[in-house]
Design an enzyme around this catalytic site. Structure first.
Site, PDB file in Angstrom:
ATOM      1  N   GLU A 116      -3.088   4.810   2.845  1.00 22.76           N
ATOM      2  CA  GLU A 116      -3.993   4.017   3.698  1.00 22.76           C
ATOM      3  C   GLU A 116      -3.625   4.149   5.177  1.00 22.76           C
ATOM      4  O   GLU A 116      -4.185   3.475   6.034  1.00 22.76           O
ATOM      5  CB  GLU A 116      -3.951   2.551   3.259  1.00 22.76           C
ATOM      6  CG  GLU A 116      -4.494   2.373   1.860  1.00 22.76           C
ATOM      7  CD  GLU A 116      -4.485   0.927   1.397  1.00 22.76           C
ATOM      8  OE1 GLU A 116      -4.406   0.014   2.239  1.00 22.76           O
ATOM      9  OE2 GLU A 116      -4.543   0.718   0.179  1.00 22.76           O
ATOM     10  N   PRO A 172       8.706  12.424   5.435  1.00 19.07           N
ATOM     11  CA  PRO A 172       7.568  13.172   4.888  1.00 19.07           C
ATOM     12  C   PRO A 172       6.676  13.746   5.979  1.00 19.07           C
ATOM     13  O   PRO A 172       6.595  13.219   7.088  1.00 19.07           O
ATOM     14  CB  PRO A 172       6.780  12.103   4.099  1.00 19.07           C
ATOM     15  CG  PRO A 172       7.524  10.814   4.241  1.00 19.07           C
ATOM     16  CD  PRO A 172       8.475  10.974   5.391  1.00 19.07           C
ATOM     17  N   GLY A 173       5.975  14.824   5.591  1.00 17.50           N
ATOM     18  CA  GLY A 173       4.829  15.289   6.374  1.00 17.50           C
ATOM     19  C   GLY A 173       3.615  14.483   5.933  1.00 17.50           C
ATOM     20  O   GLY A 173       3.753  13.322   5.498  1.00 17.50           O
ATOM     21  N   TYR A 216       3.748   7.268  18.280  1.00 12.61           N
ATOM     22  CA  TYR A 216       4.264   7.386  16.915  1.00 12.61           C
ATOM     23  C   TYR A 216       5.478   8.325  16.882  1.00 12.61           C
ATOM     24  O   TYR A 216       6.501   8.019  16.253  1.00 12.61           O
ATOM     25  CB  TYR A 216       3.150   7.898  15.990  1.00 12.61           C
ATOM     26  CG  TYR A 216       3.560   7.946  14.536  1.00 12.61           C
ATOM     27  CD1 TYR A 216       3.704   6.773  13.800  1.00 12.61           C
ATOM     28  CD2 TYR A 216       3.825   9.159  13.903  1.00 12.61           C
ATOM     29  CE1 TYR A 216       4.091   6.809  12.461  1.00 12.61           C
ATOM     30  CE2 TYR A 216       4.219   9.203  12.573  1.00 12.61           C
ATOM     31  CZ  TYR A 216       4.346   8.031  11.851  1.00 12.61           C
ATOM     32  OH  TYR A 216       4.736   8.061  10.535  1.00 12.61           O
ATOM     33  N   ALA A 262       0.846  -1.206   0.000  1.00 12.87           N
ATOM     34  CA  ALA A 262       0.000   0.000   0.000  1.00 12.87           C
ATOM     35  C   ALA A 262       0.871   1.242   0.000  1.00 12.87           C
ATOM     36  O   ALA A 262       2.091   1.165   0.221  1.00 12.87           O
ATOM     37  CB  ALA A 262      -0.908   0.003   1.244  1.00 12.87           C
ATOM     38  N   ASP A 297       5.893 -10.242   8.063  1.00 19.33           N
ATOM     39  CA  ASP A 297       5.506  -9.327   9.146  1.00 19.33           C
ATOM     40  C   ASP A 297       6.806  -8.900   9.808  1.00 19.33           C
ATOM     41  O   ASP A 297       7.477  -9.710  10.457  1.00 19.33           O
ATOM     42  CB  ASP A 297       4.603 -10.074  10.135  1.00 19.33           C
ATOM     43  CG  ASP A 297       4.193  -9.198  11.300  1.00 19.33           C
ATOM     44  OD1 ASP A 297       4.697  -8.067  11.418  1.00 19.33           O
ATOM     45  OD2 ASP A 297       3.344  -9.661  12.101  1.00 19.33           O
TER      46      ASP A 297
HETATM   47  N1  NAP Z   1       0.963   8.688   5.620  1.00 21.13           N
HETATM   48  C1  NAP Z   1       1.652   9.654   6.227  1.00 21.13           C
HETATM   49  O1  NAP Z   1       1.133  10.766   6.486  1.00 21.13           O
HETATM   50  C2  NAP Z   1       3.111   9.428   6.595  1.00 21.13           C
HETATM   51  C3  NAP Z   1       3.892  10.549   6.907  1.00 21.13           C
HETATM   52  C4  NAP Z   1       5.216  10.348   7.269  1.00 21.13           C
HETATM   53  C5  NAP Z   1       5.751   9.089   7.296  1.00 21.13           C
HETATM   54  N2  NAP Z   1       4.983   8.018   6.984  1.00 21.13           N
HETATM   55  C6  NAP Z   1       5.600   6.692   7.057  1.00 21.13           C
HETATM   56  O2  NAP Z   1       5.593   6.116   5.776  1.00 21.13           O
HETATM   57  C7  NAP Z   1       5.594   4.698   5.876  1.00 21.13           C
HETATM   58  C8  NAP Z   1       4.523   4.106   4.976  1.00 21.13           C
HETATM   59  O3  NAP Z   1       3.268   4.625   5.351  1.00 21.13           O
HETATM   60  P1  NAP Z   1       2.078   4.857   4.310  1.00 21.13           P
HETATM   61  O4  NAP Z   1       1.631   6.246   4.470  1.00 21.13           O
HETATM   62  O5  NAP Z   1       2.440   4.353   2.977  1.00 21.13           O
HETATM   63  O6  NAP Z   1       0.956   3.932   4.993  1.00 21.13           O
HETATM   64  P2  NAP Z   1       0.032   2.740   4.396  1.00 21.13           P
HETATM   65  O7  NAP Z   1      -0.588   3.164   3.119  1.00 21.13           O
HETATM   66  O8  NAP Z   1      -0.859   2.363   5.530  1.00 21.13           O
HETATM   67  O9  NAP Z   1       1.082   1.569   4.115  1.00 21.13           O
HETATM   68  C9  NAP Z   1       1.762   0.963   5.173  1.00 21.13           C
HETATM   69  C10 NAP Z   1       2.438  -0.293   4.681  1.00 21.13           C
HETATM   70  O10 NAP Z   1       3.168  -0.881   5.762  1.00 21.13           O
HETATM   71  C11 NAP Z   1       2.848  -2.266   5.806  1.00 21.13           C
HETATM   72  N3  NAP Z   1       3.023  -2.761   7.165  1.00 21.13           N
HETATM   73  C12 NAP Z   1       2.485  -2.270   8.320  1.00 21.13           C
HETATM   74  N4  NAP Z   1       2.879  -3.020   9.351  1.00 21.13           N
HETATM   75  C13 NAP Z   1       3.690  -4.001   8.850  1.00 21.13           C
HETATM   76  C14 NAP Z   1       4.389  -5.090   9.414  1.00 21.13           C
HETATM   77  N5  NAP Z   1       4.357  -5.343  10.734  1.00 21.13           N
HETATM   78  N6  NAP Z   1       5.122  -5.885   8.607  1.00 21.13           N
HETATM   79  C15 NAP Z   1       5.175  -5.642   7.285  1.00 21.13           C
HETATM   80  N7  NAP Z   1       4.521  -4.639   6.687  1.00 21.13           N
HETATM   81  C16 NAP Z   1       3.781  -3.832   7.461  1.00 21.13           C
HETATM   82  C17 NAP Z   1       1.421  -2.369   5.279  1.00 21.13           C
HETATM   83  O11 NAP Z   1       1.196  -3.635   4.689  1.00 21.13           O
HETATM   84  P3  NAP Z   1       0.421  -4.869   5.322  1.00 21.13           P
HETATM   85  O12 NAP Z   1      -0.716  -4.317   6.123  1.00 21.13           O
HETATM   86  O13 NAP Z   1      -0.001  -5.652   4.120  1.00 21.13           O
HETATM   87  O14 NAP Z   1       1.448  -5.578   6.128  1.00 21.13           O
HETATM   88  C18 NAP Z   1       1.466  -1.323   4.169  1.00 21.13           C
HETATM   89  O15 NAP Z   1       1.986  -1.890   2.996  1.00 21.13           O
HETATM   90  C19 NAP Z   1       5.420   4.382   7.368  1.00 21.13           C
HETATM   91  O16 NAP Z   1       6.677   4.091   7.942  1.00 21.13           O
HETATM   92  C20 NAP Z   1       4.884   5.688   7.933  1.00 21.13           C
HETATM   93  O17 NAP Z   1       5.209   5.850   9.293  1.00 21.13           O
HETATM   94  C21 NAP Z   1       3.675   8.153   6.627  1.00 21.13           C
END
Ligand code: NAP
Length: 247
Positions: free
Chosen positions: A194, A188-189, A158, A20, A64
């Site tokens: 998802e 990123p901000g 977090y 995702a 995982d």
């Molecule tokens: N969205 C934001 O605003 C934002 C901002 C700054 C930083 N980030 C960081 O960016 C990264 C990606 O986030 P995103 O925004 O792309 O969120 P997302 O759309 O929810 O995607 C998160 C991904 O992480 C995987 N995941 C979660 N727990 C896991 C585990 N225990 N083992 C393996 N895979 C796992 C999920 O896959 P499965 O559920 O299939 O395992 C999914 O593919 C994260 O580190 C997040 O902290 C996000």
């Protein structure tokens, strides 16, 4: 040693959290550039669908990263010709429960956030780094967050996890100086992905309401562009931190 760019046709890249959001966008971008992409996450069906869509060779790896033994043995479970990993994208992460006062949090959510965002990321790095060091070549890109350098109330778990990512990444980068292995943190901000729905057990309506409170957000592809920028620099350049915010 080779003077090929780290991101070259046939380079092997492992992307955690590829099912995702940002991880998926990075997998798509890497594949478009000719990399062989190992797409790792827990949801195998999503990974298999992604592998079917990518233009180049790719592998679905159900993983995982909170499961320590699975992480430790991940390279041994790969087919032999996929084990020489040039690029690791430490991206998997979550924020279970979302923003709420710390005293009201579920202990299981606290543990799960740390086990994935911190321990899982560190342990994945430990599974991949020794071979990179032995070869004197590799690039690790870790997705941190602006919450790795700045805090807000009701976000302590977090924020704590991403401060740990930032501290770990900076310390490890110093240690890797001169080894041929580079380490970049992309911070990123707000990203529309998802992520918000995952906070609240897949509650899409709540996630839409959350994103609706902001004038703008980054897309997962914006973050993937930053990742590729760091990977595309010549070997003597290490992009240390890249901070992105919605304009
Ligand atoms: N969205 C934001 O605003 C934002 C901002 C700054 C930083 N980030 C960081 O960016 C990264 C990606 O986030 P995103 O925004 O792309 O969120 P997302 O759309 O929810 O995607 C998160 C991904 O992480 C995987 N995941 C979660 N727990 C896991 C585990 N225990 N083992 C393996 N895979 C796992 C999920 O896959 P499965 O559920 O299939 O395992 C999914 O593919 C994260 O580190 C997040 O902290 C996000």
């Amino acid at each position: 040693m080779t003077d090929k760019a780290i991101l070259h046709v046939g380079a092997v890249a492992l992307v955690t959290g590829a099912s995702a959001g940002i991880g998926r966008a990075v997998a798509v971008a890497l594949s478009a550039r000719g990399a062989r992409v190992i797409c790792a996450a827990r949801r195998r069906d999503r990974l298999e669908a992604l592998v079917g869509e990518l233009p180049g060779p790719a592998l679905a790896l159900e993983l995982d990263i909170a499961d320590g033994e699975a992480v430790d043995g991940l390279v041994a479970r790969l087919p032999e010709d996929w084990r020489r990993i040039d690029i690791l994208i430490n991206n998997a992460g979550h924020d279970l429960g979302g923003r709420q006062p710390y005293h009201q949090r579920a202990a299981a959510d606290v543990a799960a956030v740390i086990q994935t965002n911190v321990t899982g990321m560190m342990r994945t790095t430990l599974a991949i780094l020794p071979a990179m060091r032995a070869r004197g070549r590799g690039h690790i890109v870790t997705i941190g967050s602006v919450n790795g350098v700045e805090w807000v109330a009701n976000h302590s778990v977090y924020v704590g996890s991403k401060f740990a990512v930032h501290g770990f990444t900076n310390s490890l980068r110093q240690e890797l100086q001169g080894t041929g292995v580079r380490l970049t943190e992309v911070m990123p901000g707000l990203v529309r992905s998802e992520f918000a729905a995952a906070r609240w057990g897949g509650d899409e309506a709540r996630a839409a309401e959350f994103y609706g409170r902001f004038d703008s957000a980054l897309s997962p592809e914006d973050v993937a562009d930053a990742v590729l920028y760091a990977l595309d620099t010549p070997p003597h350049v290490n992009i240390c931190d890249l901070v992105l915010r919605p304009a």
